[in-house]
Design a protein around this motif. Structure first.
Motif, PDB file in Angstrom:
ATOM      1  N   ARG A  42      35.879  58.730  53.448  1.00 61.72           N
ATOM      2  CA  ARG A  42      36.506  58.777  52.119  1.00 61.72           C
ATOM      3  C   ARG A  42      38.010  58.489  52.175  1.00 61.72           C
ATOM      4  O   ARG A  42      38.837  59.327  51.802  1.00 61.72           O
ATOM      5  CB  ARG A  42      36.268  60.130  51.476  1.00 61.72           C
ATOM      6  CG  ARG A  42      34.796  60.406  51.199  1.00 61.72           C
ATOM      7  CD  ARG A  42      34.641  61.537  50.216  1.00 61.72           C
ATOM      8  NE  ARG A  42      33.245  61.695  49.817  1.00 61.72           N
ATOM      9  CZ  ARG A  42      32.861  62.416  48.773  1.00 61.72           C
ATOM     10  NH1 ARG A  42      33.761  63.032  48.030  1.00 61.72           N
ATOM     11  NH2 ARG A  42      31.596  62.527  48.466  1.00 61.72           N
ATOM     12  N   PRO A  43      38.401  57.301  52.663  1.00 63.70           N
ATOM     13  CA  PRO A  43      39.831  57.003  52.779  1.00 63.70           C
ATOM     14  C   PRO A  43      40.558  56.957  51.444  1.00 63.70           C
ATOM     15  O   PRO A  43      41.771  57.101  51.395  1.00 63.70           O
ATOM     16  CB  PRO A  43      39.845  55.639  53.471  1.00 63.70           C
ATOM     17  CG  PRO A  43      38.522  55.034  53.132  1.00 63.70           C
ATOM     18  CD  PRO A  43      37.564  56.176  53.086  1.00 63.70           C
ATOM     19  N   PHE A  44      39.798  56.734  50.348  1.00 68.21           N
ATOM     20  CA  PHE A  44      40.424  56.669  49.021  1.00 68.21           C
ATOM     21  C   PHE A  44      39.961  57.824  48.139  1.00 68.21           C
ATOM     22  O   PHE A  44      39.924  57.699  46.912  1.00 68.21           O
ATOM     23  CB  PHE A  44      40.102  55.332  48.355  1.00 68.21           C
ATOM     24  CG  PHE A  44      40.438  54.132  49.198  1.00 68.21           C
ATOM     25  CD1 PHE A  44      41.762  53.759  49.418  1.00 68.21           C
ATOM     26  CD2 PHE A  44      39.436  53.398  49.815  1.00 68.21           C
ATOM     27  CE1 PHE A  44      42.063  52.677  50.215  1.00 68.21           C
ATOM     28  CE2 PHE A  44      39.734  52.315  50.615  1.00 68.21           C
ATOM     29  CZ  PHE A  44      41.051  51.946  50.820  1.00 68.21           C
ATOM     30  N   GLY A  45      39.604  58.930  48.754  1.00 66.75           N
ATOM     31  CA  GLY A  45      39.199  60.108  48.002  1.00 66.75           C
ATOM     32  C   GLY A  45      37.892  59.875  47.264  1.00 66.75           C
ATOM     33  O   GLY A  45      36.868  59.562  47.867  1.00 66.75           O
ATOM     34  N   TYR A  47      37.159  57.471  45.355  1.00 66.47           N
ATOM     35  CA  TYR A  47      37.038  56.060  45.008  1.00 66.47           C
ATOM     36  C   TYR A  47      36.559  55.280  46.226  1.00 66.47           C
ATOM     37  O   TYR A  47      36.796  55.664  47.370  1.00 66.47           O
ATOM     38  CB  TYR A  47      38.373  55.494  44.526  1.00 66.47           C
ATOM     39  CG  TYR A  47      38.983  56.288  43.399  1.00 66.47           C
ATOM     40  CD1 TYR A  47      38.557  56.117  42.093  1.00 66.47           C
ATOM     41  CD2 TYR A  47      39.972  57.229  43.643  1.00 66.47           C
ATOM     42  CE1 TYR A  47      39.097  56.862  41.057  1.00 66.47           C
ATOM     43  CE2 TYR A  47      40.526  57.979  42.619  1.00 66.47           C
ATOM     44  CZ  TYR A  47      40.083  57.794  41.334  1.00 66.47           C
ATOM     45  OH  TYR A  47      40.621  58.535  40.305  1.00 66.47           O
ATOM     46  N   CYS A  48      35.912  54.137  45.956  1.00 68.98           N
ATOM     47  CA  CYS A  48      35.390  53.322  47.055  1.00 68.98           C
ATOM     48  C   CYS A  48      36.422  52.332  47.575  1.00 68.98           C
ATOM     49  O   CYS A  48      36.269  51.789  48.671  1.00 68.98           O
ATOM     50  CB  CYS A  48      34.124  52.579  46.614  1.00 68.98           C
ATOM     51  SG  CYS A  48      34.403  51.285  45.368  1.00 68.98           S
ATOM     52  N   CYS A  49      37.464  52.060  46.809  1.00 67.45           N
ATOM     53  CA  CYS A  49      38.451  51.058  47.202  1.00 67.45           C
ATOM     54  C   CYS A  49      39.752  51.313  46.444  1.00 67.45           C
ATOM     55  O   CYS A  49      39.773  52.021  45.440  1.00 67.45           O
ATOM     56  CB  CYS A  49      37.934  49.649  46.892  1.00 67.45           C
ATOM     57  SG  CYS A  49      37.579  49.357  45.143  1.00 67.45           S
ATOM     58  N   PRO A  50      40.852  50.733  46.911  1.00 65.89           N
ATOM     59  CA  PRO A  50      42.139  50.949  46.218  1.00 65.89           C
ATOM     60  C   PRO A  50      42.152  50.390  44.805  1.00 65.89           C
ATOM     61  O   PRO A  50      42.820  50.937  43.929  1.00 65.89           O
ATOM     62  CB  PRO A  50      43.158  50.227  47.116  1.00 65.89           C
ATOM     63  CG  PRO A  50      42.350  49.275  47.941  1.00 65.89           C
ATOM     64  CD  PRO A  50      41.024  49.919  48.143  1.00 65.89           C
ATOM     65  N   GLY A  51      41.410  49.298  44.558  1.00 68.85           N
ATOM     66  CA  GLY A  51      41.375  48.731  43.208  1.00 68.85           C
ATOM     67  C   GLY A  51      40.750  49.678  42.207  1.00 68.85           C
ATOM     68  O   GLY A  51      41.259  49.847  41.093  1.00 68.85           O
ATOM     69  N   CYS A  52      39.648  50.324  42.591  1.00 67.76           N
ATOM     70  CA  CYS A  52      39.004  51.282  41.689  1.00 67.76           C
ATOM     71  C   CYS A  52      39.937  52.459  41.411  1.00 67.76           C
ATOM     72  O   CYS A  52      39.984  52.981  40.293  1.00 67.76           O
ATOM     73  CB  CYS A  52      37.696  51.785  42.301  1.00 67.76           C
ATOM     74  SG  CYS A  52      36.335  50.591  42.177  1.00 67.76           S
ATOM     75  N   ALA A 642      37.040  50.067  54.370  1.00 70.01           N
ATOM     76  CA  ALA A 642      36.315  51.296  54.646  1.00 70.01           C
ATOM     77  C   ALA A 642      34.863  50.996  55.017  1.00 70.01           C
ATOM     78  O   ALA A 642      34.191  50.195  54.373  1.00 70.01           O
ATOM     79  CB  ALA A 642      36.355  52.205  53.420  1.00 70.01           C
ATOM     80  N   GLY A 643      34.397  51.654  56.089  1.00 67.14           N
ATOM     81  CA  GLY A 643      33.003  51.510  56.502  1.00 67.14           C
ATOM     82  C   GLY A 643      32.687  50.230  57.234  1.00 67.14           C
ATOM     83  O   GLY A 643      31.516  49.951  57.512  1.00 67.14           O
TER      84      GLY A 643
END
Length: 816
Positions: A42-45, A47-52, A642-643
């Motif tokens: 969960r690098p973005f908490g 969210y799945c990506c920085p854009g989201c 991520a992943g």
């Protein structure tokens, strides 16, 4: 068409964007914005990506939470954080646009294309954005094509502001370039005509099946002639769609589903016509007419699925609308890139594209080469050094360059152009399955009909004609011809819900042949930049000083240090600028230094902060030094998607070969390969675009998938059997790819390949079911028991059974 009007100036005021926002939608299993599964760690908490993360926060801060209500609780995957592209095309578009009024009150109307529309929530959001902008008057949106007609007061810069704000939500706006395909309109017209003919044919057939006979006199004969005319019209209107495709395939020695469909139409119509005109048996004109209509419906569904994905993107116009600022004496003029000549002096702003090979005309500057060479870090250039076309200005100050070669001679325009159709190898000779199936079907149908007719001819010639006709009609591939396009549509729709878009209709066939996946590194397995990991924490007393140094540099590593300080500090203890720093100076490509009282502070590479003697050649660290003493240390790492490691391992577990090709420096590529788990023999760095293409040609046997995002991957795309890309910020790469995807990870690759295998498996199972039906139906026909009424019952029943099976299996493809 969706229309919206203007909004008052007070309503147009946008509130400031909140630095942090509470998630609007909480999914325990997925991203708070798009609902996709969260990557490991969960690098973005949530969210799945920085854009989201960016878009979700913006929707919350702007009071636009209704977007999620209209979108079924979630949005679409974004991927990288949205950014505004080049706006040079705007002035050209506005100059050519029709206008009313004069001066500051002049109103212009222009057409623009919008990339990223996928549901009603998108339409609503774009309406809200438009209404908030001063000068907005008219907004008519065609969601299916992604085309908007906008009217506004030009002097207020309304369209430019709309482009910027739409981009912040992940929608790209560009000049109108997409066009409706005439073939789609023609197919829809043919479908409408044949559907109407089929309904009329059923009415006449129903009267005959209900008991009308020759005793009813002229009406009975009239109904048969009308049925004959309707079936003939259906074959003439709808048949060419399949006849042309089958003939084109035969010319290229490709046998596909259009061949049995074409033969089915011709044989069924011909046999029915012969027995009708000869008065030998009851014809099957209603079955022929319905068959043509159903096959057209299946073809329309299949084409619509691919067309919808293609219309998702802006049109690739190459360099048609690219403009650049050229220095002319004491002034600066905006000119088309194609007009540049050797010796022109260009003024490039931060983030601008270098449109031609040029020489730097300032002392120092940082430029990013990730798009053309795949290098993950910006490179420093000095005055007079050649900058390749396709680089981007990474400095925070404008840069002057002198054109050395025209854009044509630099090769950039060729790479930006839309690739020729059929640039990559087709499926010809690769798919033995369809070749064997089509040949077997044709041979079996003709053989059974001939043998049955011959056998019955010794008993009763009239029955022989009836049997031959029944065999030819009942074996029409109606169920498979309808179920296969439906399966394709559901597969494409399931992928689209996950942010994966199929552009080439053959990708699901190609995907099952893939055995090797070749990945680019920068921008594909990584986000294209770097991140830092804290090795030694900065003392609290120097935290603001370090933050100030980091913000004073334009280097990607400095940006990563800023992010690390913000993330570790949180809201309450967020770093702030240190007003005590003086004499701040950046040395491009090395680091930044400043003084704070009697102390000298440095942030940068070990050789810059400690000197060559004490750095020990370790350039993988970014150090913060005070008077020669290390106060904080950061390990510089690739900013992996991520992943990525888990996804690559999953591909290997399923038997795929995985290769890494990169234009980045070999030592960085080797380091990334270790982090991602690549075998040493499968990793190649420092590769030029032509080297990548040569490598792919050397290993490809009609089974290689290339995944990349930069112009340096374009030659490899054309050399590969199939290709995919996460690069949606420009339409150049998606135009060359068979599929493109959004989101934070690379799971789209495995998902496409898995869907291709599932699609082919479903088609095979449908064929087994269809074969079982045909064995039963042909047995009845050969036994002389088949009638037009029984045929009218059995064929729809088999189609319904196959469609139900298809829906039951394919609906799982869109699930997380």
């Amino acid at each position: 068409m969706v229309t919206t009007g203007s909004r008052t100036a007070s309503q147009a005021t946008r509130p400031a964007i909140a630095e942090c926002a509470t998630p609007i939608v909480k999914e325990p299993w997925g991203c708070a914005h798009c609902g996709l599964p969260l990557p490991s760690g969960r690098p973005f908490g949530v969210y799945c990506c920085p854009g989201c993360e960016v878009v979700h926060g913006l929707l919350a801060s702007e009071g636009l939470a209704r977007f999620y209500e209209l979108g079924g609780g979630r949005g679409r995957p974004i991927g990288a954080a949205p950014r505004v592209g080049d706006l040079g095309w705007l002035s050209i578009l506005e100059d050519r646009a029709p206008r009313s009024g004069d001066g500051d009150a002049a109103v212009v109307q222009v057409q623009v294309d919008v990339q990223g529309i996928h549901c009603a929530a998108c339409v609503w959001l774009l309406q809200q954005v438009w209404r908030r902008i001063p000068g907005a008057i008219r907004f008519e949106l065609n969601p299916s094509l992604g085309r908007a007609l906008v009217g506004y007061t030009r002097s207020k810069g309304t369209l430019a502001e709309f482009v910027r704000q739409a981009a912040s939500f992940g929608y790209r706006v560009g000049p109108a370039g997409k066009a409706e395909d005439p073939a789609d309109r023609g197919l829809l017209l043919r479908l409408g005509i044949c559907a109407a003919l089929a309904m009329n044919a059923m009415m006449f057939a129903f009267a005959i099946y209900s008991g009308m006979s020759a005793e009813d006199g002229a009406n009975f004969e009239l109904f048969h002639w009308l049925a004959f005319a309707i079936a003939t019209a259906a074959v003439l209107v709808g048949g060419p769609v399949f006849f042309r495709a089958a003939l084109a395939g035969l010319r290229q020695r490709v046998l596909h589903l259009d061949l049995p469909i074409s033969l089915g139409i011709l044989l069924a119509w011909t046999s029915s016509t012969v027995v009708f005109l000869a008065g030998l048996a009851a014809p099957y004109f209603d079955t022929v007419t319905i068959f043509v209509a159903l096959m057209l419906a299946g073809r329309f569904v299949q084409r619509r699925a691919v067309r919808r994905n293609r219309d998702y993107l802006l049109a690739n116009d190459g360099a048609e609308h690219l403009r650049v600022r050229r220095v002319a004496g004491d002034s600066v003029e905006s000119v088309p890139v194609r007009e540049l000549t050797q010796g022109d002096v260009l003024l490039l702003a931060p983030g601008d594209l270098v449109p031609a090979d040029a020489a730097l005309d300032v002392e120092e500057a940082a430029l990013s080469l990730d798009w053309v060479l795949g290098e993950s870090r910006a490179r420093s250039f000095v005055r007079g050094e050649e900058v390749p076309a396709g680089a981007f200005v990474a400095s925070r100050r404008p840069v002057r360059v002198v054109v050395l070669r025209t854009p044509e001679d630099s090769g950039l325009l060729r790479l930006l152009a839309t690739p020729r159709a059929g640039a990559r190898e087709s499926l010809r000779g690769r798919d033995r399955f369809w070749v064997i199936l089509n040949r077997s079907w044709v041979a079996a149908v003709l053989t059974i009909a001939s043998v049955a007719a011959l056998a019955w001819s010794f008993v009763d010639p009239v029955v022989a004609a009836q049997v031959a006709t029944a065999v030819l009609v009942i074996t029409c591939p109606c169920a498979v011809g309808l179920a296969t396009p439906l399966a394709f549509d559901m597969a494409v729709a399931g992928l689209r819900r996950r942010g994966i878009f199929i552009r080439d209709g053959a990708m699901l066939e190609k995907g099952r042949h893939v055995r090797t996946v070749v990945f680019d590194k920068t921008g594909t397995l990584t986000w294209g930049g770097v991140r830092v990991r804290v090795v030694r924490a900065v003392p609290p007393s120097l935290r603001n000083a370090l933050f100030t140094l980091a913000t004073s540099s334009n280097h990607p590593v400095s940006d990563a240090v800023q992010r690390a300080l913000r993330e570790n500090g949180g809201i309450a203890d967020a770093p702030r600028l240190d007003a005590g720093l003086r004499d701040v100076e950046e040395l491009v490509g090395k680091g930044v230094r400043a003084r704070r009282g009697d102390d000298e502070l440095r942030l940068g590479s070990s050789s810059f902060t400690l000197g060559d003697a004490e750095s020990k050649g370790d350039e993988s660290l970014c150090l913060f030094v005070r008077n020669g003493r290390v106060e904080a240390a950061f390990a510089v790492e690739e900013d992996y998607r991520a992943g990525a490691t888990e996804e690559l391992a999953g591909l290997r577990e399923h038997g795929y070969g995985v290769v890494l090709l990169s234009g980045d420096r070999p030592e960085r590529v080797r380091r990334a390969a270790v982090d991602l788990g690549f075998a040493a023999d499968d990793v190649h760095g420092g590769m030029r675009p032509e080297d990548k293409a040569a490598f792919v040609r050397g290993i490809d046997h009609g089974d290689t998938l290339v995944v990349g995002d930069g112009l340096n991957d374009a030659p490899a795309f054309e050399a590969a059997f199939c290709a995919g890309t996460p690069a949606l910020d420009r339409p150049v790469m998606p135009e060359r790819a068979d599929f493109f995807y959004t989101g934070g990870g690379i799971g789209a690759v495995a998902r496409v390949l898995a869907t291709a295998r599932g699609f082919h498996g479903l088609v095979r199972r449908n064929l087994v079911i269809a074969t079982t039906y045909n064995v039963l139906a042909v047995s009845l026909a050969v036994a002389g028991l088949m009638t037009p009424l029984l045929c009218a019952v059995l064929m729809p029943a088999s189609s319904i059974a196959l469609i139900a099976h298809t829906v039951g299996v394919a609906k799982a493809w869109g699930r997380p």
